[in-house]
Motif scaffolding. Structure first.
Motif, PDB file in Angstrom:
ATOM      1  N   ALA A 156       4.808   0.471  -1.993  1.00 27.91           N
ATOM      2  CA  ALA A 156       3.370   0.520  -1.731  1.00 27.91           C
ATOM      3  C   ALA A 156       3.067  -0.352  -0.518  1.00 27.91           C
ATOM      4  CB  ALA A 156       2.590   0.034  -2.936  1.00 27.91           C
ATOM      5  N   ASP A 157       2.342   0.203   0.442  1.00 25.49           N
ATOM      6  CA  ASP A 157       1.955  -0.522   1.652  1.00 25.49           C
ATOM      7  C   ASP A 157       0.456  -0.797   1.565  1.00 25.49           C
ATOM      8  OD1 ASP A 157       1.675  -1.601   4.143  1.00 25.49           O
ATOM      9  OD2 ASP A 157       1.990   0.260   5.250  1.00 25.49           O
ATOM     10  N   PHE A 158       0.087  -2.065   1.392  1.00 31.29           N
ATOM     11  CA  PHE A 158      -1.337  -2.375   1.262  1.00 31.29           C
ATOM     12  C   PHE A 158      -1.625  -3.783   1.767  1.00 31.29           C
ATOM     13  CE2 PHE A 158       0.417  -4.385  -2.388  1.00 31.29           C
ATOM     14  CZ  PHE A 158      -0.487  -5.314  -2.892  1.00 31.29           C
ATOM     15  N   ASN A 159      -2.903  -4.059   1.977  1.00 33.85           N
ATOM     16  CA  ASN A 159      -3.337  -5.372   2.438  1.00 33.85           C
ATOM     17  C   ASN A 159      -3.320  -6.329   1.254  1.00 33.85           C
ATOM     18  OD1 ASN A 159      -4.573  -7.622   3.448  1.00 33.85           O
ATOM     19  ND2 ASN A 159      -6.400  -6.569   4.206  1.00 33.85           N
ATOM     20  N   PHE A 160      -2.249  -7.104   1.134  1.00 31.95           N
ATOM     21  CA  PHE A 160      -2.075  -7.960  -0.036  1.00 31.95           C
ATOM     22  C   PHE A 160      -3.144  -9.045  -0.146  1.00 31.95           C
ATOM     23  CE2 PHE A 160       0.448  -9.848   3.356  1.00 31.95           C
ATOM     24  CZ  PHE A 160       0.077 -11.189   3.312  1.00 31.95           C
ATOM     25  N   THR A 161      -3.879  -9.295   0.953  1.00 31.52           N
ATOM     26  CA  THR A 161      -4.945 -10.294   0.897  1.00 31.52           C
ATOM     27  C   THR A 161      -6.048  -9.888  -0.073  1.00 31.52           C
ATOM     28  OG1 THR A 161      -4.448 -10.944   3.175  1.00 31.52           O
ATOM     29  CG2 THR A 161      -6.572 -11.638   2.315  1.00 31.52           C
ATOM     30  N   LEU A 162      -6.086  -8.594  -0.419  1.00 30.81           N
ATOM     31  CA  LEU A 162      -7.036  -8.149  -1.446  1.00 30.81           C
ATOM     32  C   LEU A 162      -6.815  -8.878  -2.764  1.00 30.81           C
ATOM     33  CD1 LEU A 162      -7.425  -4.263  -1.089  1.00 30.81           C
ATOM     34  CD2 LEU A 162      -9.253  -5.961  -1.127  1.00 30.81           C
ATOM     35  N   LEU A 163      -5.554  -9.204  -3.061  1.00 36.42           N
ATOM     36  CA  LEU A 163      -5.255  -9.942  -4.288  1.00 36.42           C
ATOM     37  C   LEU A 163      -5.916 -11.311  -4.248  1.00 36.42           C
ATOM     38  CD1 LEU A 163      -1.429  -9.176  -4.738  1.00 36.42           C
ATOM     39  CD2 LEU A 163      -3.384  -7.860  -5.572  1.00 36.42           C
ATOM     40  N   GLN A 164      -5.865 -11.942  -3.074  1.00 34.25           N
ATOM     41  CA  GLN A 164      -6.487 -13.251  -2.901  1.00 34.25           C
ATOM     42  C   GLN A 164      -8.004 -13.143  -2.847  1.00 34.25           C
ATOM     43  OE1 GLN A 164      -8.039 -14.180   0.271  1.00 34.25           O
ATOM     44  NE2 GLN A 164      -8.652 -16.181  -0.556  1.00 34.25           N
ATOM     45  N   LYS A 165      -8.486 -12.169  -2.106  1.00 35.74           N
ATOM     46  CA  LYS A 165      -9.935 -12.006  -1.927  1.00 35.74           C
ATOM     47  C   LYS A 165     -10.640 -11.754  -3.257  1.00 35.74           C
ATOM     48  CE  LYS A 165     -13.333  -9.207   0.563  1.00 35.74           C
ATOM     49  NZ  LYS A 165     -13.529  -8.059   1.496  1.00 35.74           N
ATOM     50  N   LYS A 166     -10.045 -10.896  -4.074  1.00 42.58           N
ATOM     51  CA  LYS A 166     -10.640 -10.569  -5.373  1.00 42.58           C
ATOM     52  C   LYS A 166     -10.191 -11.522  -6.488  1.00 42.58           C
ATOM     53  CE  LYS A 166     -11.514  -5.582  -5.158  1.00 42.58           C
ATOM     54  NZ  LYS A 166     -11.266  -4.303  -5.862  1.00 42.58           N
ATOM     55  N   GLU A 167      -9.249 -12.401  -6.180  1.00 43.73           N
ATOM     56  CA  GLU A 167      -8.596 -13.253  -7.172  1.00 43.73           C
ATOM     57  C   GLU A 167      -8.169 -12.418  -8.374  1.00 43.73           C
ATOM     58  OE1 GLU A 167      -9.243 -17.776  -8.035  1.00 43.73           O
ATOM     59  OE2 GLU A 167     -10.302 -16.656  -9.609  1.00 43.73           O
ATOM     60  N   LEU A 168      -7.371 -11.394  -8.078  1.00 43.36           N
ATOM     61  CA  LEU A 168      -6.897 -10.486  -9.115  1.00 43.36           C
ATOM     62  C   LEU A 168      -5.722 -11.083  -9.884  1.00 43.36           C
ATOM     63  CD1 LEU A 168      -6.933  -7.029  -7.275  1.00 43.36           C
ATOM     64  CD2 LEU A 168      -8.614  -7.922  -8.890  1.00 43.36           C
ATOM     65  N   ASN A 169      -5.655 -10.747 -11.153  1.00 43.29           N
ATOM     66  CA  ASN A 169      -4.494 -11.057 -11.982  1.00 43.29           C
ATOM     67  C   ASN A 169      -3.702  -9.764 -12.127  1.00 43.29           C
ATOM     68  OD1 ASN A 169      -5.186 -13.904 -13.114  1.00 43.29           O
ATOM     69  ND2 ASN A 169      -7.063 -12.718 -13.381  1.00 43.29           N
ATOM     70  N   VAL A 170      -2.472  -9.751 -11.625  1.00 42.05           N
ATOM     71  CA  VAL A 170      -1.652  -8.541 -11.652  1.00 42.05           C
ATOM     72  C   VAL A 170      -0.477  -8.772 -12.601  1.00 42.05           C
ATOM     73  CG1 VAL A 170      -0.297  -6.909 -10.297  1.00 42.05           C
ATOM     74  CG2 VAL A 170      -2.292  -8.025  -9.266  1.00 42.05           C
ATOM     75  N   TYR A 171      -0.372  -7.894 -13.597  1.00 38.76           N
ATOM     76  CA  TYR A 171       0.658  -8.022 -14.630  1.00 38.76           C
ATOM     77  C   TYR A 171       1.657  -6.872 -14.539  1.00 38.76           C
ATOM     78  CZ  TYR A 171      -2.807 -11.099 -16.848  1.00 38.76           C
ATOM     79  OH  TYR A 171      -3.720 -12.094 -17.112  1.00 38.76           O
ATOM     80  N   GLY A 172       2.918  -7.197 -14.711  1.00 44.54           N
ATOM     81  CA  GLY A 172       3.912  -6.168 -14.950  1.00 44.54           C
ATOM     82  C   GLY A 172       4.052  -5.980 -16.454  1.00 44.54           C
ATOM     83  N   SER A 173       4.409  -4.784 -16.866  1.00 41.87           N
ATOM     84  CA  SER A 173       4.613  -4.538 -18.296  1.00 41.87           C
ATOM     85  C   SER A 173       5.864  -3.697 -18.465  1.00 41.87           C
ATOM     86  CB  SER A 173       3.409  -3.806 -18.894  1.00 41.87           C
ATOM     87  OG  SER A 173       3.605  -3.563 -20.269  1.00 41.87           O
ATOM     88  N   ARG A 174       6.817  -4.234 -19.212  1.00 43.97           N
ATOM     89  CA  ARG A 174       8.092  -3.538 -19.384  1.00 43.97           C
ATOM     90  C   ARG A 174       8.432  -3.389 -20.871  1.00 43.97           C
ATOM     91  NH1 ARG A 174      14.062  -5.101 -16.837  1.00 43.97           N
ATOM     92  NH2 ARG A 174      14.975  -3.061 -17.208  1.00 43.97           N
ATOM     93  N   ASN A 175       8.771  -2.178 -21.258  1.00 43.24           N
ATOM     94  CA  ASN A 175       9.212  -1.909 -22.630  1.00 43.24           C
ATOM     95  C   ASN A 175       8.182  -2.377 -23.658  1.00 43.24           C
ATOM     96  OD1 ASN A 175      11.555  -0.858 -21.513  1.00 43.24           O
ATOM     97  ND2 ASN A 175      12.695  -2.748 -21.732  1.00 43.24           N
TER      98      ASN A 175
END
Length: 339
Positions: A265-284
């Protein structure tokens, strides 16, 4: 005995293999129904990141206990059960810290090790769970429900929150069901109108057709009064739908990645900082997910039978994979009948 095997991409055969002999601490099981999931379809197509050929597929199934010794789990011959198909090494950093579902050397049945699409299989007793009288077809869908439920649990969905699930396949619909069970208001998005129609049967609050980026964001803003969703869940495994989740999440929101894919995925990662997003991975999933969901379905709080759209006989396995490949937009859970 006979087993289904994916020899190469688009090549499914039924072949003779050695019947397994159970070891101490194992039971001999006869599979009853097995589900073809999105990762199995990816294995069939040659697009799944973790699969190697040739391989007996299948990690979601119900089965009957054929042989078993006395045990502390109260499991007995004749019981209809389902199983946890994720084998962890017990020694790596993740396992030592109790995160066994994300084992660094995880081996999932039908992916890194032989799967359950055979006339007989053996399983360690601690991985076998009593189906508590659920229909064997429904019991075969507990494992994919666990995948979805684990993801929704990871991002701590709360009552009254607005949740958007990207992808109306089996995992996406079951993620929506899991979020509804936690009291959230849930919307689901997909490019396939037929799948969105099926998704409406599960009591969700609305759908978003995702065929035009501008229209998608317009719908998100209308539903959320321009604020975005509290939680967005990616259940497709594509860069575009991951980015949809980032864009559709509110400031301070949570994003959970459930889908599996091979592309970047190619995206502006600063969006994570700007929105103060919590990004979770989920496996099994975990043992507790299986136990909780068997009880939830038993209590009538999740109509899993509605997600089963097609059932094929064991001998028609090649046709089952081929049909699912050609009609993914209209088929949700495809089962193979081993009875």
């Amino acid at each position: 005995m006979k087993a289904i095997c994916i020899n190469n991409p688009k090549e499914v055969v039924i072949k003779d293999i050695q019947k397994p002999t159970r070891k101490p601490g194992e039971a001999l099981l006869k599979p009853l129904y097995g589900g073809i999931c999105g990762s199995d379809l990816g294995s069939y197509r040659g697009t799944f990141a973790y699969f190697s050929y040739p391989r007996v597929p299948g990690h979601e199934f119900s089965a009957e206990i054929v042989e078993i010794d006395e045990n502390k789990y109260c499991l007995k011959k004749g019981m209809i059960v389902t199983c946890n198909p994720y084998f962890n090494c017990t020694k790596c950093y993740s396992c030592r810290h109790g995160i066994v579902n994300a084992c660094m050397d995880n081996q999932t049945m039908g992916v890194q090790r032989e799967g359950g699409f055979a006339e007989y299989i053996t399983m360690p007793l601690e991985r076998i769970y009593d189906g508590k009288g659920l229909d064997p077809k429904v019991l075969a869908v507990i494992e994919p429900f666990c995948i979805s439920y684990h993801g929704i649990s990871r991002c701590n969905v709360k009552e009254g929150e607005r949740v958007l699930v990207m992808g109306a396949g089996t995992i996406g619909v079951l993620a929506a069901v899991a979020a509804k069970a936690k009291g959230a208001k849930v919307w689901i998005s997909d490019v396939a109108e037929k799948k969105l129609e099926i998704a409406k049967q599960f009591g969700i609050d609305g759908t978003i057709l995702n065929t035009d980026p501008e229209a998608f964001l317009k719908a998100v803003n209308k539903i959320t009064d321009g604020n975005g969703f509290d939680v967005t869940a990616e259940a497709v495994g594509l860069p575009s739908t991951f980015l949809n989740c980032i864009d559709a999440a509110c400031f301070g929101g949570r994003v959970v990645q459930i889908g599996v894919g091979k592309k970047n995925a190619d995206f502006n990662f600063t969006l994570l900082q700007k929105k103060e997003l919590n990004v979770y991975g989920s496996r099994n999933a975990l043992k507790k997910d299986f136990i909780e969901l068997i009880d939830l379905v038993k209590a009538g709080k999740a109509p899993l039978e509605k997600i089963i759209t097609n059932v094929y006989k064991f001998k028609d396995a090649a046709k089952a994979f081929g049909d699912f490949d050609a009609n993914q937009g209209t088929m949700l859970k495809v089962l193979i009948d081993f009875t």
